[in-house]
Scaffold this motif. Structure first.
Motif, PDB file in Angstrom:
ATOM      1  N   THR A   1       0.005  11.291   2.566  1.00  0.00           N
ATOM      2  CA  THR A   1      -0.177  12.286   3.631  1.00  0.00           C
ATOM      3  C   THR A   1      -1.097  13.394   3.133  1.00  0.00           C
ATOM      4  O   THR A   1      -0.872  13.961   2.066  1.00  0.00           O
TER       5      THR A   1
ATOM      6  N   ARG B   1      -5.213   7.735  12.260  1.00  0.00           N
ATOM      7  CA  ARG B   1      -4.565   8.253  11.051  1.00  0.00           C
ATOM      8  C   ARG B   1      -4.216   9.729  11.199  1.00  0.00           C
ATOM      9  O   ARG B   1      -3.470  10.273  10.399  1.00  0.00           O
TER      10      ARG B   1
ATOM     11  N   LYS C   1       0.834  -1.207   0.000  1.00  0.00           N
ATOM     12  CA  LYS C   1       0.000   0.000   0.000  1.00  0.00           C
ATOM     13  C   LYS C   1       0.864   1.250   0.000  1.00  0.00           C
ATOM     14  O   LYS C   1       1.851   1.329   0.727  1.00  0.00           O
ATOM     15  N   LYS C   2       0.470   2.221  -0.810  1.00  0.00           N
ATOM     16  CA  LYS C   2       1.176   3.502  -0.804  1.00  0.00           C
ATOM     17  C   LYS C   2       0.676   4.333   0.371  1.00  0.00           C
ATOM     18  O   LYS C   2      -0.506   4.315   0.696  1.00  0.00           O
ATOM     19  N   ARG C   3       1.598   5.087   0.949  1.00  0.00           N
ATOM     20  CA  ARG C   3       1.204   5.937   2.059  1.00  0.00           C
ATOM     21  C   ARG C   3       0.976   7.359   1.548  1.00  0.00           C
ATOM     22  O   ARG C   3       1.820   7.913   0.835  1.00  0.00           O
TER      23      ARG C   3
ATOM     24  N   TYR D   1      -4.832   2.487   0.070  1.00  0.00           N
ATOM     25  CA  TYR D   1      -3.868   3.477   0.570  1.00  0.00           C
ATOM     26  C   TYR D   1      -3.814   3.474   2.085  1.00  0.00           C
ATOM     27  O   TYR D   1      -4.791   3.178   2.759  1.00  0.00           O
ATOM     28  N   GLU D   2      -2.627   3.855   2.574  1.00  0.00           N
ATOM     29  CA  GLU D   2      -2.476   4.063   4.001  1.00  0.00           C
ATOM     30  C   GLU D   2      -2.500   5.576   4.178  1.00  0.00           C
ATOM     31  O   GLU D   2      -1.663   6.272   3.620  1.00  0.00           O
ATOM     32  N   TRP D   3      -3.452   6.104   4.911  1.00  0.00           N
ATOM     33  CA  TRP D   3      -3.604   7.560   4.993  1.00  0.00           C
ATOM     34  C   TRP D   3      -2.940   8.134   6.232  1.00  0.00           C
ATOM     35  O   TRP D   3      -2.965   7.526   7.299  1.00  0.00           O
ATOM     36  N   GLU D   4      -2.402   9.307   6.068  1.00  0.00           N
ATOM     37  CA  GLU D   4      -1.990  10.100   7.223  1.00  0.00           C
ATOM     38  C   GLU D   4      -2.659  11.461   7.051  1.00  0.00           C
ATOM     39  O   GLU D   4      -2.517  12.084   5.998  1.00  0.00           O
TER      40      GLU D   4
ATOM     41  N   GLY E   1       4.355  10.378   4.085  1.00  0.00           N
ATOM     42  CA  GLY E   1       3.774   9.694   2.930  1.00  0.00           C
ATOM     43  C   GLY E   1       4.712   9.548   1.742  1.00  0.00           C
ATOM     44  O   GLY E   1       5.730  10.234   1.649  1.00  0.00           O
ATOM     45  N   ASP E   2       4.351   8.654   0.830  1.00  0.00           N
ATOM     46  CA  ASP E   2       5.047   8.537  -0.450  1.00  0.00           C
ATOM     47  C   ASP E   2       4.674   9.716  -1.330  1.00  0.00           C
ATOM     48  O   ASP E   2       5.367  10.061  -2.266  1.00  0.00           O
TER      49      ASP E   2
END
Ligand code: UDP
Ligand code: MG
Length: 326
Positions: free
Chosen positions: A7, A65, A3-5, A37-40, A90-91
């Motif tokens: 932000t 998150r 998973k892409k992170r 996606y991994e959210w921040e 994030g990426d």
């Protein structure tokens, strides 16, 4: 799948009225994408004097998150965003305002463009629901700025609502100037860009933080940080005035010699003195604008200090802006 992170960087200054609403609208868009996606969600509390920080803390309490940076005072949005870029994990980073003027529904479209290989996907405002005067002055300013600077090409309709790949984020982080005009920096750093059109909305609640003097300051920062043309113009004007004055001198001398000339010309002298005096002051002022910025930059102060990150105290010595490693 890896998973892409991502932000989501949200600068917030006295936004207590709109933050809960913003969070609701945002989560409506990002929750369905949770499996990809991994959210921040990174809030920057820019020295708010209302309950913005409390609201952010509450959000973090119920949603892991959410991260936040509490700035040591109000630094303005430009510096707030720099703090966000410094601490984003994030990426890619998507910057958006807390006031819902920029619709979160655009986020998935931006991410698609990112997957197509673009590094800087910027929101382009189609319709600005602003007063005619503000629209016209903004267009005039951007056209002027574009004409003045050789290295950047700015359009009036793009702003801070954009997705930046990690490469771009690191590039922006390397530019440590304190008098920031981030919009020009996005252009200056280059990389592959793609626009996405969106309709700008009215502020959902609360008030715009830009006062007229603050906007003027930003406008001057935009010019001085990307162009030395005003300095050059001052010397061109000086040259033109001297040449004109010399020609006039020759004319007056010849006239006096050939036809004789009783003492007259008082109005000419007064207007010349006033014109030259005004022009010299203007040129000095232009030099002063640049000099003041040189003064501020040569102090080499870190652009900002952070009070706490996610509630943990942050000391000035572990400040990232003094030790950037790229
Ligand atoms: N903002 C900030 N620090 C400031 C002023 C504004 O972080 O000193 C934030 C504000 O909370 C908002 C964004 O920057 O999320 C844009 O501000 P605003 O909506 O007032 O500007 P406008 O949309 O009117 O240009
Ligand atoms: Mg706004």
């Amino acid at each position: 799948m890896n998973k892409k992170r991502v932000t989501l960087l949200v600068p917030a200054y006295n936004e207590e009225e709109v933050l809960p609403l913003f969070y609701n609208e945002l989560t409506k868009v990002i929750n369905p994408l949770e499996e990809y996606y991994e959210w921040e969600i990174l809030f920057i509390n820019d020295g708010s004097s209302d309950h913005t920080l409390d609201i952010i803390q509450e959000l973090r309490y119920k949603d892991s998150r959410v991260n936040y940076i509490d700035m040591s005072r109000n630094y303005g949005k430009e510096i707030g965003m720099l703090a966000g870029f410094d601490h984003a994990t994030g990426d890619c980073v998507i910057t958006l305002d807390a006031d819902l003027q920029e619709p979160p529904e655009i986020i998935p479209l931006m991410l698609n463009k990112w997957h197509e290989g673009y590094d800087d996907v910027y929101g382009r405002r189609c319709e600005r629901r602003q007063s005619v005067l503000k629209k016209a002055s903004s267009r005039l300013y951007h056209r002027m700025l574009a004409g003045m600077s050789t290295d950047i090409d700015l359009s009036a309709n793009s702003g801070d609502f954009r997705l930046l790949d990690r490469k771009c984020v690191d590039a922006i982080r390397a530019l440590r100037e304190t008098q920031r005009y981030t919009k020009g920096m996005y252009e200056w750093i280059g990389f592959r860009k793609a626009p996405i059109d969106y309709d700008i909305h009215k502020r959902a609640a609360g008030q715009s933080k830009w006062s007229v003097p603050a906007l003027m300051r930003l406008a001057v920062d935009g010019i001085t940080s990307h162009s030395v043309l005003p300095l050059r113009l001052a010397s061109y004007m000086g040259l033109t005035v001297s040449v004109a004055a010399f020609a006039y001198l020759a004319f007056v001398l010849v006239k006096a010699i050939l036809w004789g000339d009783p003492v007259s010309g008082y109005p000419t002298i007064v207007s010349l003195i006033l014109f030259l005096g005004g022009f010299i002051l203007l040129a000095l002022g232009i030099i002063g604008e640049y000099l003041g910025r040189i003064f501020l930059e040569t102090k080499q102060r870190p652009p900002y200090f952070v009070n706490s990150i996610n509630g943990k105290n942050h000391s000035a010595t572990d400040h990232k802006s003094t030790t950037i490693s790229l």
